[in-house]
Design a protein around this motif. Structure first.
Motif, PDB file in Angstrom:
ATOM      1  N   UNK A 142       0.729  -1.170  -0.047  1.00 41.77           N
ATOM      2  CA  UNK A 142       0.142   0.050  -0.005  1.00 41.77           C
ATOM      3  C   UNK A 142       0.815   1.174   0.090  1.00 41.77           C
ATOM      4  N   UNK A 143       2.287   1.320  -0.112  1.00 38.25           N
ATOM      5  CA  UNK A 143       3.050   2.319   0.028  1.00 38.25           C
ATOM      6  C   UNK A 143       3.370   2.587  -1.491  1.00 38.25           C
ATOM      7  N   UNK A 144       3.246   4.067  -1.855  1.00 33.44           N
ATOM      8  CA  UNK A 144       3.468   4.567  -3.161  1.00 33.44           C
ATOM      9  C   UNK A 144       4.795   4.225  -3.582  1.00 33.44           C
ATOM     10  N   UNK A 145       5.097   3.783  -4.997  1.00 31.78           N
ATOM     11  CA  UNK A 145       6.261   3.431  -5.559  1.00 31.78           C
ATOM     12  C   UNK A 145       6.837   4.694  -6.164  1.00 31.78           C
ATOM     13  N   UNK A 146       5.922   5.736  -6.569  1.00 35.17           N
ATOM     14  CA  UNK A 146       6.414   6.848  -7.206  1.00 35.17           C
ATOM     15  C   UNK A 146       5.489   8.084  -6.579  1.00 35.17           C
ATOM     16  N   UNK A 147       5.958   9.155  -6.353  1.00 37.35           N
ATOM     17  CA  UNK A 147       5.529  10.221  -5.940  1.00 37.35           C
ATOM     18  C   UNK A 147       5.821  11.551  -6.966  1.00 37.35           C
ATOM     19  N   UNK A 148       4.923  12.360  -7.325  1.00 39.56           N
ATOM     20  CA  UNK A 148       5.494  13.436  -8.073  1.00 39.56           C
ATOM     21  C   UNK A 148       5.099  14.761  -7.389  1.00 39.56           C
ATOM     22  N   UNK A 149       6.262  15.734  -7.276  1.00 40.06           N
ATOM     23  CA  UNK A 149       5.631  16.909  -6.393  1.00 40.06           C
ATOM     24  C   UNK A 149       5.956  18.141  -7.174  1.00 40.06           C
ATOM     25  N   UNK A 150       5.430  19.115  -7.135  1.00 43.74           N
ATOM     26  CA  UNK A 150       5.775  20.771  -7.453  1.00 43.74           C
ATOM     27  C   UNK A 150       5.435  21.543  -6.857  1.00 43.74           C
ATOM     28  N   UNK A 151       6.318  22.808  -7.065  1.00 39.43           N
ATOM     29  CA  UNK A 151       6.072  24.208  -6.473  1.00 39.43           C
ATOM     30  C   UNK A 151       6.201  25.275  -7.424  1.00 39.43           C
ATOM     31  N   UNK A 152       4.963  25.941  -7.306  1.00 38.77           N
ATOM     32  CA  UNK A 152       5.238  27.267  -8.253  1.00 38.77           C
ATOM     33  C   UNK A 152       6.030  28.351  -7.578  1.00 38.77           C
ATOM     34  N   UNK A 180      17.513   2.475  -0.741  1.00 39.79           N
ATOM     35  CA  UNK A 180      16.115   2.246  -1.458  1.00 39.79           C
ATOM     36  C   UNK A 180      15.254   3.249  -2.070  1.00 39.79           C
ATOM     37  N   UNK A 181      15.567   4.395  -1.769  1.00 35.82           N
ATOM     38  CA  UNK A 181      14.845   5.455  -2.319  1.00 35.82           C
ATOM     39  C   UNK A 181      15.738   6.273  -3.541  1.00 35.82           C
ATOM     40  N   UNK A 182      14.965   6.591  -4.585  1.00 35.61           N
ATOM     41  CA  UNK A 182      15.754   7.375  -5.547  1.00 35.61           C
ATOM     42  C   UNK A 182      14.814   8.739  -5.814  1.00 35.61           C
ATOM     43  N   UNK A 183      15.360   9.631  -6.085  1.00 39.89           N
ATOM     44  CA  UNK A 183      14.679  11.061  -6.535  1.00 39.89           C
ATOM     45  C   UNK A 183      15.474  11.593  -7.468  1.00 39.89           C
ATOM     46  N   UNK A 184      14.598  12.757  -8.099  1.00 44.07           N
ATOM     47  CA  UNK A 184      15.375  13.474  -9.100  1.00 44.07           C
ATOM     48  C   UNK A 184      14.545  14.774  -9.114  1.00 44.07           C
ATOM     49  N   UNK A 185      15.157  15.849  -9.637  1.00 47.22           N
ATOM     50  CA  UNK A 185      14.698  17.067  -9.708  1.00 47.22           C
ATOM     51  C   UNK A 185      14.871  17.729 -10.931  1.00 47.22           C
ATOM     52  N   UNK A 186      14.096  18.644 -11.242  1.00 51.76           N
ATOM     53  CA  UNK A 186      13.892  19.463 -12.330  1.00 51.76           C
ATOM     54  C   UNK A 186      13.471  20.879 -12.108  1.00 51.76           C
ATOM     55  N   UNK A 187      13.793  21.944 -12.739  1.00 50.65           N
ATOM     56  CA  UNK A 187      12.977  23.282 -12.650  1.00 50.65           C
ATOM     57  C   UNK A 187      13.357  24.089 -13.851  1.00 50.65           C
ATOM     58  N   UNK A 188      12.198  24.933 -14.300  1.00 50.82           N
ATOM     59  CA  UNK A 188      12.307  25.594 -15.464  1.00 50.82           C
ATOM     60  C   UNK A 188      11.154  26.737 -15.301  1.00 50.82           C
ATOM     61  N   UNK A 189      11.270  28.001 -15.717  1.00 46.74           N
ATOM     62  CA  UNK A 189      10.126  28.823 -15.641  1.00 46.74           C
ATOM     63  C   UNK A 189       9.764  28.991 -14.329  1.00 46.74           C
ATOM     64  N   UNK A 190       8.413  28.873 -14.081  1.00 42.62           N
ATOM     65  CA  UNK A 190       7.906  29.076 -12.861  1.00 42.62           C
ATOM     66  C   UNK A 190       7.495  27.873 -12.093  1.00 42.62           C
ATOM     67  N   UNK A 191       8.006  26.651 -12.208  1.00 42.46           N
ATOM     68  CA  UNK A 191       8.082  25.548 -11.626  1.00 42.46           C
ATOM     69  C   UNK A 191       9.380  24.758 -11.263  1.00 42.46           C
TER      70      UNK A 191
END
Length: 256
Positions: A22-32, A110-121
């Motif tokens: 029941x735990x997520x394998x993928x989470x997508x997060x963003x901030x303006x 056990x955890x992987x993450x990645x980041x990206x940013x462009x414009x307002x996000x």
């Protein structure tokens, strides 16, 4: 907090990103990040960010670039500390970079993450499998020079699109290609540039899958992960909501 669901490939599958427990394998997060940070928030976030990134902040020529870099790490700290490793204060999380420049979480293989940013996000993907994410701000430009960055299938895909939609489609292909390269943990080498990330070439990318989405009508995004299914919904936090997660959990209330 709000959740955006934009998917150009498939309808969202309930539970598609969940593990058998029941735990997520993928989470997508963003901030303006289009709004200016308060002075107190700027100072507190800078104090919390990793030494490597803090050293880089002063080298940016444009303040908005520094803000995006800072908020990308704060977004990662909020996501990982609040939803993936809640037993840790976000300030305890330590980040490293491999020889290709891909970030990783020290002490939590056990955890992987990645980041990206462009414009307002700013965007962050967190997963139990290798993952890459990319967001780009669409800017008007000539497309004649882009052929060398696309595979033969991608060039054909782009030319099949009506002229009014061609610019968006190029950026969509590009975010897919970037997310794939980042999930693989390498830069866009000539070998990877020659791989087609158009929807029809999914079999050649296995075990990786790519899903296209968008954060608004001028910012296409893509995520790539070695997972059987990819979720398409984004959790969107404001800077204030991120502050509530990373500063107070670390005992650093905003000044004032």
């Amino acid at each position: 907090m709000r959740t955006l669901t934009f998917d150009r490939e498939a309808e969202s599958v309930p539970g598609a990103g969940d593990s058998p427990h029941g735990e997520p394998k993928l989470g997508l997060y963003a901030v303006d990040v289009s709004r200016a940070l308060t002075a107190d928030m700027q100072v507190s976030f800078t104090e919390l960010c990793s030494p490597r990134r803090r050293a880089r902040l002063g080298r940016f020529r444009h303040p908005d670039d520094a803000k995006r870099s800072l908020m990308a790490e704060m977004l990662a700290r909020a996501a990982i500390g609040a939803e993936w490793l809640p037993e840790h204060a976000s300030g305890e999380l330590a980040f490293g970079q491999d020889r290709y420049g891909k970030p990783y979480l020290i002490g939590h293989s056990e955890l992987h993450f990645n980041l990206s940013h462009s414009g307002r996000w700013c965007a962050c993907a967190v997963s139990t499998a290798p993952v890459g994410v990319d967001v780009e701000q669409v800017r008007p430009m000539e497309l004649s020079w882009t052929d060398k960055f696309l595979s033969a299938d991608e060039r054909e895909d782009l030319r099949a699109i009506g002229e009014s939609d061609r610019l968006w489609r190029f950026y969509e292909l590009w975010t897919r290609k970037e997310s794939y390269a980042k999930a693989m943990g390498r830069g866009l080498t000539p070998e990877l540039l020659s791989v087609s990330v158009a929807e029809g070439g999914a079999e050649a990318l296995a075990p990786y899958r790519i899903r296209s989405s968008c954060l608004d009508d001028s910012h296409p995004a893509a995520v790539c992960a070695a997972l059987p299914e990819l979720r398409g919904d984004w959790t969107v936090w404001t800077p204030e909501e991120i502050a509530a997660r990373v500063l107070r959990r670390h005992g650093m209330n905003e000044r004032g």
